[in-house]
Design an enzyme around this catalytic site. Structure first.
Site, PDB file in Angstrom:
ATOM      1  N   SER A  84     -11.049  32.696 -23.003  1.00 18.04           N
ATOM      2  CA  SER A  84      -9.577  32.577 -23.281  1.00 18.04           C
ATOM      3  C   SER A  84      -8.808  33.723 -22.675  1.00 18.04           C
ATOM      4  O   SER A  84      -9.085  34.910 -22.521  1.00 18.04           O
ATOM      5  CB  SER A  84      -9.289  32.542 -24.753  1.00 18.04           C
ATOM      6  OG  SER A  84      -7.848  32.727 -24.868  1.00 18.04           O
ATOM      7  N   HIS A 117      -8.719  29.175 -13.190  1.00 19.84           N
ATOM      8  CA  HIS A 117      -8.501  29.887 -14.296  1.00 19.84           C
ATOM      9  C   HIS A 117      -9.105  31.117 -13.966  1.00 19.84           C
ATOM     10  O   HIS A 117     -10.501  31.272 -13.664  1.00 19.84           O
ATOM     11  CB  HIS A 117      -8.894  29.414 -15.670  1.00 19.84           C
ATOM     12  CG  HIS A 117      -8.504  30.186 -16.946  1.00 19.84           C
ATOM     13  ND1 HIS A 117      -8.940  31.517 -17.188  1.00 19.84           N
ATOM     14  CD2 HIS A 117      -7.672  29.796 -18.004  1.00 19.84           C
ATOM     15  CE1 HIS A 117      -8.377  31.924 -18.459  1.00 19.84           C
ATOM     16  NE2 HIS A 117      -7.486  30.729 -18.962  1.00 19.84           N
ATOM     17  N   ARG A 139      -1.804  32.943 -14.324  1.00 21.34           N
ATOM     18  CA  ARG A 139      -3.258  32.555 -14.049  1.00 21.34           C
ATOM     19  C   ARG A 139      -3.519  32.375 -12.565  1.00 21.34           C
ATOM     20  O   ARG A 139      -4.598  33.067 -11.926  1.00 21.34           O
ATOM     21  CB  ARG A 139      -3.776  31.116 -14.536  1.00 21.34           C
ATOM     22  CG  ARG A 139      -3.792  31.317 -16.121  1.00 21.34           C
ATOM     23  CD  ARG A 139      -4.204  29.953 -16.696  1.00 21.34           C
ATOM     24  NE  ARG A 139      -4.255  30.257 -18.085  1.00 21.34           N
ATOM     25  CZ  ARG A 139      -4.569  29.176 -19.100  1.00 21.34           C
ATOM     26  NH1 ARG A 139      -4.523  27.895 -18.539  1.00 21.34           N
ATOM     27  NH2 ARG A 139      -4.596  29.495 -20.162  1.00 21.34           N
ATOM     28  N   GLY A 164      -7.465  12.829 -27.368  1.00 21.30           N
ATOM     29  CA  GLY A 164      -7.280  14.057 -27.358  1.00 21.30           C
ATOM     30  C   GLY A 164      -5.780  14.392 -27.930  1.00 21.30           C
ATOM     31  O   GLY A 164      -5.437  13.589 -28.598  1.00 21.30           O
ATOM     32  N   GLU A 196      -2.357  16.165 -19.997  1.00 18.68           N
ATOM     33  CA  GLU A 196      -2.665  16.559 -18.773  1.00 18.68           C
ATOM     34  C   GLU A 196      -2.889  15.548 -17.799  1.00 18.68           C
ATOM     35  O   GLU A 196      -2.743  15.699 -16.363  1.00 18.68           O
ATOM     36  CB  GLU A 196      -4.100  17.059 -18.948  1.00 18.68           C
ATOM     37  CG  GLU A 196      -4.653  18.010 -17.701  1.00 18.68           C
ATOM     38  CD  GLU A 196      -6.141  18.558 -17.781  1.00 18.68           C
ATOM     39  OE1 GLU A 196      -6.496  18.556 -18.918  1.00 18.68           O
ATOM     40  OE2 GLU A 196      -6.541  19.221 -16.740  1.00 18.68           O
TER      41      GLU A 196
END
Lengths: 636, 257
Positions: free
Chosen positions: A284, A266, A330, A42, A424
């Site tokens: 998004s 989220h 969030r 990634g 992450e």
């Protein structure tokens, strides 16, 4: 286990410069003598693999997908933060640093976050130079937009496909090095264990997903860039193959796991539609620039959205948090959605709230809205069969990102020398809540601008004996991996890996999800081990070991989630406070906001594996805040 | 089997390509699936079938998939002869069962091309695309070399066009849809992105020549302007990019020595 965060002393503005100067160097001719194994391609993995190869290291890169271009970074939509201050609206490295520490609810290491903000600008420069097609103004300069938790416009973007474009940039850099022979690429390989020799990480054991063969690879350092563990909840916005296996098995070999209970829900995802749903799709956060979130004022309102007049709508984020409005962080937006739905004021028909674009369409026209968010609107339309240009989107919170991960020091090294963790997969920069558009920033910061320096310091200081895959340690670990695989195939039960995964997900979401309390967590801690036992008695894995076998892949990942989920719940039970995405119902203010306990929990919880069936050991790395004034977060 | 909307779901017949490995001849095998909800995705319908097969101890049908939101490019099914199925501008994972009706017979095959050998069942090897990228699909700029991003000005419209081309997900539908199994649209998308941007100029000629040569070496066919690639592309990438690729190629032949 001793946790030494290796944070440089002195003023924070100088700490990265100081650290870089103090790190020993490896001379150019010697670099080619060191081999680095990079697991995951990634943003963090591709950036690191390419940058290390450019420096002259020998690199081998591994990914589970058929191509390095498909890692889940590709799905990131909204953007990437940087402190460029191009809009001239008062941004600075200090402000990005401050917002990120505050956004993380004061549970991140200050020095790491400051460095992240410092290198953010170089990331934009690097990506622009690679030909990443960022959005531009008519004069040709870069465009910016706003994201949650910030009052400046610092987010760079490429439509709703920013992650895709940044990953393809890093992938192109990686492909250039593969073409030049500097990186050897191993796609369709899954890392199943870590090989430690004389206390240092020296290699990995993989399953070749095409042939089923167990393969071993040796090197002088191993980089885990393997993403987050959101799929422990079964349904999440993560890709299906995202898993905890690489980090979990490294944990069992001695790498501390930090803050596993810091998970991000989220606020804006397409709601669950049915029992056979295989994943949740994110809408998004950038949509909150122009979309307004609301629910009916009245409980149990059965009218459709078009029939509810303006004065009977509750734009609850704008009402409760006028300073940030729809762009609160969030964790706050997710909890607020849960509150109104728990009150019985959800949108008609489904567990959801409205995200409405009518005001924006009226203001700038449908075409402008399409230019900014077209691909997101199309995605929504494909899934729900509803046209969001005409009717408001229905959205609901979903598991999206995991702030916890392997514990790393300032140099991104885990508690196993030579094992580094990036992106992450590590725990380092986002504290208890990540701000939007900061995941891409961190993945690329780690890969392009942090690890390539710090790994040199490790190599220059380490005395590494020559170790190849013929070493006894490789044979022993490979045998353990093969025996684990054989066990999965030997159960021959009736329950599919998905079915058992769904059961785990239900426990995790209900009891370790958005609202957590001691009673539920204790129940989860009883149910997860029982489910693990059920798994090893009833799992059905068809097909053979020596072939392409996706059922076997899934089973191995679920087995690890069943072990890891218990640690996550344990961490959540032990952390007797609410902070960021970790919300303990016992610890809230009168308004239902998270109530931190700085006296007892201003620390990182790093768990040490103590062996099968033994209680893991909780270590604490104290967090001090010398630069950011610690306070209850206030977005009103 | 539960069908969340309570209504009666669809009963379907699937004819699925099964092939043990790259050496096996392979063939179509028929399966029945029952009570399928209109709101689930096509891949979730295959998940249901696979869970039934696994519970019976049979080998599941292998198919590539990952993000399930249309961006990773992993999923790649030929459904009733159409790459990614009947929805326009959509990947296989975005196709939903509401596009089918009770009693339908659906034929599911892998993406077929000489350059995409079958690995197993519906899974193919698309590493040829990676090798084309390795030949020239990049800007040679080492980490740390870049100047301030706003020193490179890119006109808005050029940036938008470059972004249109750059949105390619590398799924290979263009190849699967083309009667010649040509990879021209894939190569054209990458060449166009860089040709449209100032960052791509220093390596403009070298890139197009190298990528074209790599494409030919992988065994992809030639372009005969069928436009099937554009029709199948889940990201709506236009054949005008192929025209640009051809222009870039001719230009490079003239300009380079």
């Amino acid at each position: 286990m001793k946790l030494d965060p290796k944070v440089p002393t002195g003023p924070i503005e100088k700490s990265w410069d100081k650290a870089r100067f103090e790190l020993k160097l490896v001379n150019p001719a010697n670099k080619r003598k060191f081999k680095v194994l990079v697991v995951g391609t990634g943003l963090a993995g591709s950036a690191a693999a390419a940058s290390l190869a450019e420096l002259g290291y020998e690199v081998e890169a591994f990914c589970v997908q058929d191509s390095a271009r498909r890692a889940h970074s590709i799905a990131a939509q909204g953007g990437i933060n940087a402190a460029k201050n191009y809009p001239n609206d008062g941004d600075s490295v200090w402000r990005l640093f401050y917002d990120t520490v505050k956004g993380g609810d004061f549970r991140a290491r200050e020095a790491n976050v400051y460095r992240l903000a410092q290198v953010s600008n170089s990331i934009i420069d690097q990506c622009a130079a690679q030909g990443v097609p960022f959005a531009r103004e008519y004069g040709g300069t870069l465009s910016n937009r706003s994201f949650g938790g910030a009052q400046v416009s610092r987010t760079f973007y490429a439509r709703g496909q920013t992650g895709q474009q940044l990953l393809l940039g890093a992938y192109s850099a990686l492909m250039r090095q593969v073409g030049a022979g500097a990186v050897k690429l191993f796609p369709r390989r899954e890392m199943l264990d870590l090989v430690v020799v004389d206390g240092a990480a020296r290699g990995i054991v993989c399953r070749n997903l095409t042939t089923g063969a167990t393969e071993t690879y040796s090197g002088d350092a191993v980089l885990l860039c393997t993403g987050g563990y959101g799929n422990v909840f079964y349904l999440s916005t993560n890709a299906n193959s995202c898993n905890v296996t690489a980090t979990w098995r490294a944990h069992k070999r001695g790498a501390a796991f930090a803050n596993p209970c810091f998970t991000q829900i989220h606020p804006t995802c397409i709601p669950v539609a049915g029992a056979h749903q295989s994943k949740l799709t994110l809408m998004s956060e950038s949509l909150r620039n122009d979309g307004r979130i609301w629910v009916p004022k009245k409980k149990g309102d059965e009218r459709g959205p078009a029939d509810i007049p303006e004065e009977e709508r509750d734009y609850y984020l704008e009402r409760k948090y006028p300073a940030f409005g729809n762009l609160v962080p969030r964790d706050i937006a997710s909890r607020a959605a849960k509150q109104v739905i728990d009150e019985g004021r959800g949108a008609k028909g489904a567990l959801s709230v409205y995200l409405d674009f009518q005001a924006a369409i009226k203001r700038v026209g449908e075409d402008k809205v399409r230019e900014k968010y077209g691909n997101l609107f199309d995605m929504y339309h494909h899934i729900t069969d509803e046209n969001p240009y005409k009717v408001p989107m229905r959205i609901y919170p979903a598991v999206h990102y995991t702030m916890g991960g392997l514990w790393v020091d300032y140099n991104l090294m885990t508690t196993i020398p030579g094992l580094f963790c990036l992106g992450e997969a590590n725990f380092s920069d986002h504290g208890a809540n990540r701000l939007g558009a900061s995941a891409l920033m961190q993945g690329l910061a780690d890969g392009y601008f942090v690890l390539p320096y710090t790994i040199g310091g490790y190599f220059a200081g380490a005395k590494l004996a020559k170790v190849g895959t013929d070493h006894a340690a490789f044979k022993a670990v490979a045998a353990e991996v093969a025996s684990n695989t054989a066990q999965l195939l030997a159960v021959r039960g009736k329950a599919t890996p998905q079915e058992l995964h769904r059961k785990l997900g239900r426990v995790m979401w209900d009891k370790v999800g958005m609202g957590r309390n001691a009673r539920g967590l204790k129940e989860a801690l009883a149910e997860i081990p029982a489910l693990r036992e059920e798994f090893w008695k009833t799992v059905a894995v068809s097909g053979s070991e020596e072939s392409f076998n996706q059922t076997l892949e899934r089973a191995g990942r679920v087995a690890d989630f069943l072990e890891f989920g218990e640690l996550l719940a344990k961490d959540a039970l032990t952390r007797e406070e609410s902070c960021g995405g970790h919300f303990r119902e016992e610890h809230q203010t009168e308004d239902g906001e998270a109530k931190r306990d700085d006296r007892n929990f201003s620390h990182v919880a790093a768990w040490e594996y103590a062996g099968e069936g033994k209680e893991p050991v909780r270590h604490a790395e104290p967090l001090t805040f010398d630069n950011v004034h610690i306070a209850q977060r206030n977005y009103a | 089997m539960d069908n969340h909307d309570g209504g009666k779901g669809m009963n379907l017949t699937l004819k699925v390509w099964r092939q043990k490995d790259s050496r096996d001849r392979g063939g179509l095998v028929a399966y029945k699936v029952e009570n399928i909800s209109a709101d689930i995705s096509f891949l979730e319908m295959l998940d249901i079938l696979n869970e039934q097969l696994v519970a019976k101890g049979e080998d599941a049908i292998s198919f590539d998939h990952d993000c399930r939101e249309g961006i990773c490019g992993m999923c790649a099914l030929m459904i009733d002869g159409q790459a990614h199925g009947k929805d326009k501008d959509a990947t296989t994972c975005q196709l939903h069962m509401r596009r089918y009706k009770d009693g339908d017979v659906i034929v599911i095959e892998p993406f077929r091309a000489k350059a995409f050998p079958v690995v197993k069942d519906l899974v193919v090897d698309r590493s040829a695309f990676d090798r084309i990228q390795q030949a020239g699909g990049f800007v040679s700029v080492n980490t740390g070399n870049a100047g301030d991003a706003n020193n490179i000005l890119v006109p808005h419209d050029k940036a938008e066009k470059a972004m249109d081309a750059a949105s390619c997900i590398g799924c290979g539908a263009c190849v699967a849809a083309c009667p010649n199994a040509s990879a021209m649209l894939f190569v054209a998308a990458k060449v166009s992105q860089y040709a449209l941007l100032p960052q791509g100029q220093p390596e403009r000629e070298r890139r197009v020549l190298a990528m074209r040569a790599a494409m030919d070496a992988e065994g992809f066919g030639h372009c005969t302007n069928e436009y099937e690639c554009e029709a199948a592309c889940p990201k709506g990438i236009k054949v005008s990019n192929i025209a640009r690729l051809n222009r870039e190629f001719v230009r490079a032949m003239v300009v380079s020595e």
